[in-house]
Enzyme design. Structure first.
Site, PDB file in Angstrom:
ATOM      1  N   TYR A  14     -11.054   1.401 -35.606  1.00  0.00           N
ATOM      2  CA  TYR A  14     -10.911   0.733 -34.313  1.00  0.00           C
ATOM      3  C   TYR A  14      -9.434   0.534 -34.021  1.00  0.00           C
ATOM      4  O   TYR A  14      -8.736  -0.182 -34.740  1.00  0.00           O
ATOM      5  CB  TYR A  14     -11.643  -0.606 -34.351  1.00  0.00           C
ATOM      6  CG  TYR A  14     -11.692  -1.379 -33.049  1.00  0.00           C
ATOM      7  CD1 TYR A  14     -11.284  -0.837 -31.829  1.00  0.00           C
ATOM      8  CD2 TYR A  14     -12.187  -2.684 -33.032  1.00  0.00           C
ATOM      9  CE1 TYR A  14     -11.348  -1.549 -30.650  1.00  0.00           C
ATOM     10  CE2 TYR A  14     -12.258  -3.418 -31.860  1.00  0.00           C
ATOM     11  CZ  TYR A  14     -11.841  -2.858 -30.674  1.00  0.00           C
ATOM     12  OH  TYR A  14     -11.905  -3.580 -29.513  1.00  0.00           O
ATOM     13  N   LYS A  31     -13.055   4.018 -32.278  1.00  0.00           N
ATOM     14  CA  LYS A  31     -13.253   3.189 -31.096  1.00  0.00           C
ATOM     15  C   LYS A  31     -11.868   3.009 -30.492  1.00  0.00           C
ATOM     16  O   LYS A  31     -11.039   2.273 -31.031  1.00  0.00           O
ATOM     17  CB  LYS A  31     -13.885   1.849 -31.469  1.00  0.00           C
ATOM     18  CG  LYS A  31     -14.109   0.917 -30.286  1.00  0.00           C
ATOM     19  CD  LYS A  31     -14.759  -0.395 -30.725  1.00  0.00           C
ATOM     20  CE  LYS A  31     -14.947  -1.328 -29.537  1.00  0.00           C
ATOM     21  NZ  LYS A  31     -15.564  -2.618 -29.950  1.00  0.00           N
TER      22      LYS A  31
END
Length: 296
Positions: free
Chosen positions: A138, A166
């Site tokens: 992420y 992400k």
């Protein structure tokens, strides 16, 4: 893309149900996993930011992961969030994910202290090599203050177990796709960006708002995938309105309120928050109505 099965579609970061004393309701969590899978979502990332993971003690964190994996029962991949400020706790969670049969890891930039981008990248690789599990990383400069540039993400993508990102810095998502999308799945971090992100090569979203409207998110993804642009545009606008209503203050206070309005008892948030106003509640209700109209 490589021959490795990469994440794609609507991957939900589940909210964590609490009882009236702000203790975790594990039965409600299992029920919620069942609800999300029945709605057609493509994966789960428990113990992410939406789950209030930083408020969970290590025992709670372990049990949330185990409850989610057991409830999913292999029907969708579960990428277990293991973000902890302590390396020792993180290692404990890696072992736990192996023990419970988790499909992979969801690895957030370390929080609670300052790091350089190179330190974060080295940390990600250390975890991936130790865990030997498929991992979604992420990039979240808004939360961590650390920005992973596409060139660094491309370097991380060379590791076979880094299967997705992400991408929380939307202005660089297209460049991330260009530099690393042949080796990992690029997923947008914001539901309202799903349609434009897929237009430039992203393959899905790690979603918070799908806690409220999972069927609509799956319908939007499907409409984009098959090129049904009129339906996709209707759903996109409705989900954008919902997201705007849900991010008016910190996660997941308004997300949980929206779930209540949808008839899903999930309790309050542990994070510090003022009472929800009637104007906030009305805005959420109107956005939910808008999603229902778009789905009709």
């Amino acid at each position: 893309m490589t021959g490795i099965a990469l994440p794609s579609g609507v991957i939900v970061a589940p909210a964590t149900p609490m009882d009236g004393e702000l203790h975790i309701d594990y039965d409600a969590l299992a029920d919620d996993v069942e609800r999300l899978i029945a709605a057609g979502v493509h994966g789960l990332t428990p113990c992410a930011i939406t789950a209030e993971a930083e408020t969970l003690d290590l025992g709670e964190h372990r049990r949330v992961l185990q409850t989610t994996v057991e409830a999913a029962a292999g029907r969708v991949p579960v990428y277990c969030g293991i973000g902890r400020p302590s390396i020792l706790e993180l290692r404990t969670l890696i072992d736990h994910v192996h023990d419970i049969g988790g499909d992979g890891l969801f690895l957030i930039t370390p929080y609670a202290s300052a790091h350089t981008a190179d330190e974060v990248a080295a940390h990600f690789l250390d975890v991936v090599e130790r865990a030997e599990l498929d991992t979604i990383i992420y990039n979240c400069p808004g939360y961590s203050g650390v920005h992973l540039v596409p060139e660094l993400i491309s370097d991380l993508a060379d590791h076979s177990k880094v299967v997705g990102i992400k991408e929380g810095h939307q202005p660089q998502l297209a460049e991330t796709v260009q530099q690393a999308g042949d080796r990992l799945a690029v997923l947008t971090a914001r539901d309202s960006y799903l349609m434009p992100s897929m237009a430039v090569g992203a393959v899905g979203v790690v979603s918070f708002a799908a806690n409220v409207e999972p069927e609509a998110h799956v319908a939007l993804y499907d409409a984009i995938a098959v090129g049904d642009l009129p339906r996709a545009e209707r759903l996109h606008q409705a989900i954008c309105d919902l997201v705007d209503a849900l991010v008016a203050r910190s996660y997941p206070v308004l997300i949980k309120e929206a779930m209540h309005l949808k008839g899903r008892a999930i309790g309050s948030a542990r994070r510090v928050a003022t009472p929800i106003s009637s104007a906030e509640r009305l805005r959420i209700a109107q956005a939910i109505d808008g999603v229902a109209r778009a789905m009709a």
